[in-house]
Design a protein around this motif. Sequence first.
Motif, PDB file in Angstrom:
ATOM      1  N   PRO A  10     -20.209  22.754  72.497  1.00  0.00           N
ATOM      2  CA  PRO A  10     -20.045  23.681  71.375  1.00  0.00           C
ATOM      3  C   PRO A  10     -20.737  23.244  70.092  1.00  0.00           C
ATOM      4  CG  PRO A  10     -17.989  23.455  72.566  1.00  0.00           C
ATOM      5  CD  PRO A  10     -18.938  22.457  73.164  1.00  0.00           C
ATOM      6  N   GLN A  11     -20.630  21.965  69.719  1.00  0.00           N
ATOM      7  CA  GLN A  11     -21.236  21.569  68.443  1.00  0.00           C
ATOM      8  C   GLN A  11     -22.753  21.648  68.491  1.00  0.00           C
ATOM      9  OE1 GLN A  11     -19.519  18.448  65.979  1.00  0.00           O
ATOM     10  NE2 GLN A  11     -21.533  17.499  65.809  1.00  0.00           N
ATOM     11  N   THR A  12     -23.354  21.269  69.603  1.00  0.00           N
ATOM     12  CA  THR A  12     -24.804  21.360  69.725  1.00  0.00           C
ATOM     13  C   THR A  12     -25.257  22.809  69.644  1.00  0.00           C
ATOM     14  OG1 THR A  12     -24.644  19.482  71.240  1.00  0.00           O
ATOM     15  CG2 THR A  12     -26.765  20.582  71.091  1.00  0.00           C
ATOM     16  N   VAL A  13     -24.533  23.697  70.308  1.00  0.00           N
ATOM     17  CA  VAL A  13     -24.855  25.117  70.276  1.00  0.00           C
ATOM     18  C   VAL A  13     -24.704  25.669  68.859  1.00  0.00           C
ATOM     19  CG1 VAL A  13     -24.190  27.395  71.131  1.00  0.00           C
ATOM     20  CG2 VAL A  13     -24.235  25.442  72.683  1.00  0.00           C
ATOM     21  N   LEU A  14     -23.632  25.284  68.199  1.00  0.00           N
ATOM     22  CA  LEU A  14     -23.398  25.773  66.844  1.00  0.00           C
ATOM     23  C   LEU A  14     -24.461  25.267  65.880  1.00  0.00           C
ATOM     24  CD1 LEU A  14     -21.673  27.418  64.964  1.00  0.00           C
ATOM     25  CD2 LEU A  14     -20.115  25.475  64.743  1.00  0.00           C
ATOM     26  N   LEU A  15     -24.864  24.019  66.013  1.00  0.00           N
ATOM     27  CA  LEU A  15     -25.930  23.490  65.167  1.00  0.00           C
ATOM     28  C   LEU A  15     -27.230  24.255  65.383  1.00  0.00           C
ATOM     29  CD1 LEU A  15     -25.248  19.656  65.462  1.00  0.00           C
ATOM     30  CD2 LEU A  15     -25.099  21.027  63.368  1.00  0.00           C
ATOM     31  N   ALA A  16     -27.523  24.591  66.640  1.00  0.00           N
ATOM     32  CA  ALA A  16     -28.726  25.366  66.915  1.00  0.00           C
ATOM     33  C   ALA A  16     -28.647  26.745  66.261  1.00  0.00           C
ATOM     34  CB  ALA A  16     -28.932  25.495  68.420  1.00  0.00           C
ATOM     35  N   LEU A  17     -27.484  27.374  66.323  1.00  0.00           N
ATOM     36  CA  LEU A  17     -27.299  28.679  65.692  1.00  0.00           C
ATOM     37  C   LEU A  17     -27.501  28.594  64.179  1.00  0.00           C
ATOM     38  CD1 LEU A  17     -26.279  31.661  65.678  1.00  0.00           C
ATOM     39  CD2 LEU A  17     -23.978  30.715  65.403  1.00  0.00           C
ATOM     40  N   LEU A  18     -26.876  27.597  63.561  1.00  0.00           N
ATOM     41  CA  LEU A  18     -26.979  27.453  62.108  1.00  0.00           C
ATOM     42  C   LEU A  18     -28.409  27.128  61.687  1.00  0.00           C
ATOM     43  CD1 LEU A  18     -23.704  25.396  61.525  1.00  0.00           C
ATOM     44  CD2 LEU A  18     -24.059  27.825  61.023  1.00  0.00           C
ATOM     45  N   GLY A  19     -29.085  26.325  62.482  1.00  0.00           N
ATOM     46  CA  GLY A  19     -30.471  26.005  62.161  1.00  0.00           C
ATOM     47  C   GLY A  19     -31.377  27.214  62.244  1.00  0.00           C
ATOM     48  N   ALA A  20     -31.095  28.103  63.197  1.00  0.00           N
ATOM     49  CA  ALA A  20     -31.953  29.273  63.403  1.00  0.00           C
ATOM     50  C   ALA A  20     -31.673  30.393  62.412  1.00  0.00           C
ATOM     51  CB  ALA A  20     -31.786  29.788  64.838  1.00  0.00           C
ATOM     52  N   TYR A  21     -30.377  30.589  62.026  1.00  0.00           N
ATOM     53  CA  TYR A  21     -30.032  31.807  61.282  1.00  0.00           C
ATOM     54  C   TYR A  21     -29.320  31.581  59.947  1.00  0.00           C
ATOM     55  CZ  TYR A  21     -31.517  34.248  65.432  1.00  0.00           C
ATOM     56  OH  TYR A  21     -32.279  34.728  66.458  1.00  0.00           O
ATOM     57  N   VAL A  22     -29.083  30.325  59.567  1.00  0.00           N
ATOM     58  CA  VAL A  22     -28.450  30.067  58.270  1.00  0.00           C
ATOM     59  C   VAL A  22     -29.296  29.137  57.408  1.00  0.00           C
ATOM     60  CG1 VAL A  22     -26.389  29.175  57.107  1.00  0.00           C
ATOM     61  CG2 VAL A  22     -26.161  30.439  59.260  1.00  0.00           C
ATOM     62  N   LEU A  23     -29.849  28.095  57.987  1.00  0.00           N
ATOM     63  CA  LEU A  23     -30.632  27.121  57.231  1.00  0.00           C
ATOM     64  C   LEU A  23     -31.788  27.792  56.495  1.00  0.00           C
ATOM     65  CD1 LEU A  23     -31.173  24.109  56.575  1.00  0.00           C
ATOM     66  CD2 LEU A  23     -32.687  24.069  58.573  1.00  0.00           C
ATOM     67  N   GLY A  24     -31.878  27.521  55.198  1.00  0.00           N
ATOM     68  CA  GLY A  24     -32.977  28.030  54.396  1.00  0.00           C
ATOM     69  C   GLY A  24     -32.844  29.471  53.959  1.00  0.00           C
ATOM     70  N   ARG A  25     -31.735  30.135  54.305  1.00  0.00           N
ATOM     71  CA  ARG A  25     -31.565  31.550  53.952  1.00  0.00           C
ATOM     72  C   ARG A  25     -30.561  31.749  52.823  1.00  0.00           C
ATOM     73  NH1 ARG A  25     -32.371  35.085  59.452  1.00  0.00           N
ATOM     74  NH2 ARG A  25     -33.855  33.676  60.473  1.00  0.00           N
ATOM     75  N   ASP A  26     -29.909  30.675  52.380  1.00  0.00           N
ATOM     76  CA  ASP A  26     -28.967  30.742  51.260  1.00  0.00           C
ATOM     77  C   ASP A  26     -27.892  31.792  51.507  1.00  0.00           C
ATOM     78  OD1 ASP A  26     -28.057  29.733  48.834  1.00  0.00           O
ATOM     79  OD2 ASP A  26     -29.027  31.320  47.680  1.00  0.00           O
ATOM     80  N   VAL A  27     -27.315  31.761  52.723  1.00  0.00           N
ATOM     81  CA  VAL A  27     -26.264  32.715  53.078  1.00  0.00           C
ATOM     82  C   VAL A  27     -25.097  31.973  53.720  1.00  0.00           C
ATOM     83  CG1 VAL A  27     -27.885  34.618  53.443  1.00  0.00           C
ATOM     84  CG2 VAL A  27     -27.226  33.151  55.388  1.00  0.00           C
ATOM     85  N   ARG A  28     -23.977  32.679  53.804  1.00  0.00           N
ATOM     86  CA  ARG A  28     -22.832  32.261  54.601  1.00  0.00           C
ATOM     87  C   ARG A  28     -22.618  33.327  55.671  1.00  0.00           C
ATOM     88  NH1 ARG A  28     -19.478  28.426  51.809  1.00  0.00           N
ATOM     89  NH2 ARG A  28     -20.284  28.002  49.720  1.00  0.00           N
ATOM     90  N   VAL A  29     -22.172  32.914  56.847  1.00  0.00           N
ATOM     91  CA  VAL A  29     -21.982  33.870  57.933  1.00  0.00           C
ATOM     92  C   VAL A  29     -20.506  33.970  58.275  1.00  0.00           C
ATOM     93  CG1 VAL A  29     -24.264  33.620  58.944  1.00  0.00           C
ATOM     94  CG2 VAL A  29     -22.451  32.047  59.620  1.00  0.00           C
ATOM     95  N   ALA A  30     -20.085  35.178  58.680  1.00  0.00           N
ATOM     96  CA  ALA A  30     -18.687  35.422  59.014  1.00  0.00           C
ATOM     97  C   ALA A  30     -18.287  34.639  60.264  1.00  0.00           C
ATOM     98  CB  ALA A  30     -18.453  36.906  59.230  1.00  0.00           C
ATOM     99  N   THR A  31     -17.101  34.057  60.199  1.00  0.00           N
ATOM    100  CA  THR A  31     -16.592  33.287  61.332  1.00  0.00           C
ATOM    101  C   THR A  31     -16.506  34.138  62.589  1.00  0.00           C
ATOM    102  OG1 THR A  31     -15.311  31.884  59.837  1.00  0.00           O
ATOM    103  CG2 THR A  31     -14.662  31.888  62.143  1.00  0.00           C
ATOM    104  N   ALA A  32     -16.127  35.393  62.433  1.00  0.00           N
ATOM    105  CA  ALA A  32     -15.978  36.261  63.603  1.00  0.00           C
ATOM    106  C   ALA A  32     -17.285  36.385  64.378  1.00  0.00           C
ATOM    107  CB  ALA A  32     -15.481  37.637  63.167  1.00  0.00           C
ATOM    108  N   GLY A  33     -18.406  36.498  63.670  1.00  0.00           N
ATOM    109  CA  GLY A  33     -19.694  36.601  64.335  1.00  0.00           C
ATOM    110  C   GLY A  33     -20.077  35.314  65.045  1.00  0.00           C
ATOM    111  N   VAL A  34     -19.764  34.177  64.410  1.00  0.00           N
ATOM    112  CA  VAL A  34     -20.050  32.889  65.037  1.00  0.00           C
ATOM    113  C   VAL A  34     -19.234  32.734  66.314  1.00  0.00           C
ATOM    114  CG1 VAL A  34     -19.874  30.393  64.743  1.00  0.00           C
ATOM    115  CG2 VAL A  34     -20.709  31.817  62.856  1.00  0.00           C
TER     116      VAL A  34
END
Length: 272
Positions: A10-34
């Motif tokens: 799970p943590q590796t998958v979550l890090l990949a998700l955050l790197g692809a869709y959160v890093l560098g975009r100056d956003v926060r994402v809803a927990t439900a979507g994660v």
Amino acid sequence: MDEERDGSRPQTVLLALLGAYVLGRDVRVATAGVLELLRRAEVSEQAARSTLSRMARRGLLERTRRGREVYLGLTPLAERVLTDGGERMWHTGPVNDGWDGTWTLLSYSLPDSWTRQRHALRARLVWAGFGSLRGGLWLAAGPVDVAAVVDGLEAAAHLSVFTATALPPTDVDALVRDAWDLTVPAGDYERFVRRWSDPVRAPADPLARQVLLEADWLRAIRHDPRLPVGHLPASWPAPAAHALFLRRHGEVAPEAARVAAEILRSVPAGVS
């Protein structure tokens, strides 16, 4: 990045998700979507929620509530971790074909009671491509910004670092065999190729497929010291694995981005 060796954890998958869709975009994402993404990646809700809590405790996630929804943002530590991983994934590459013939030599001596600090230092050194010659003496091919590698570690004050060249009668091939167990990264690359050569084995959901692909690739490169090509086995599997990763990513990325836009609700990072 020195987490479980299974790229679907799970943590590796979550890090990949955050790197692809959160890093560098100056956003926060809803927990439900994660949580929905992790469900599509076959991570149970219990494991997903436990991972989110653990990452928050470790200083990798910030949680902000807006009404009934909780949003996740990256901490400065998480940004550094993900930026480093992204650099390895997209820019450094798995093959060191521009070696200048020099080595970075590092030595340290820590108190016997510093078990945790020693583990943290060794994890950083392995990620940076160092291999252990003996005791507290470590070696990496080419120049390494050691100050950046050990930034924030207590052990940083106990290091000595040098630039070195090998002189006769040094047998560099034997030195490489002694300092690095190349069967570990070779096995990681071979497992990556076996899993991703057959696209039918990948998840049907494109976003889950992209995130698992990137998580598996991070797993494959994690223990690769990027040694000079002249000192690697002739059948070194990294180039073929890298080409496969780029091909599979190019196939899935556009559709994955469309799905991400549908399920990953976000707000600007500064909104509370």
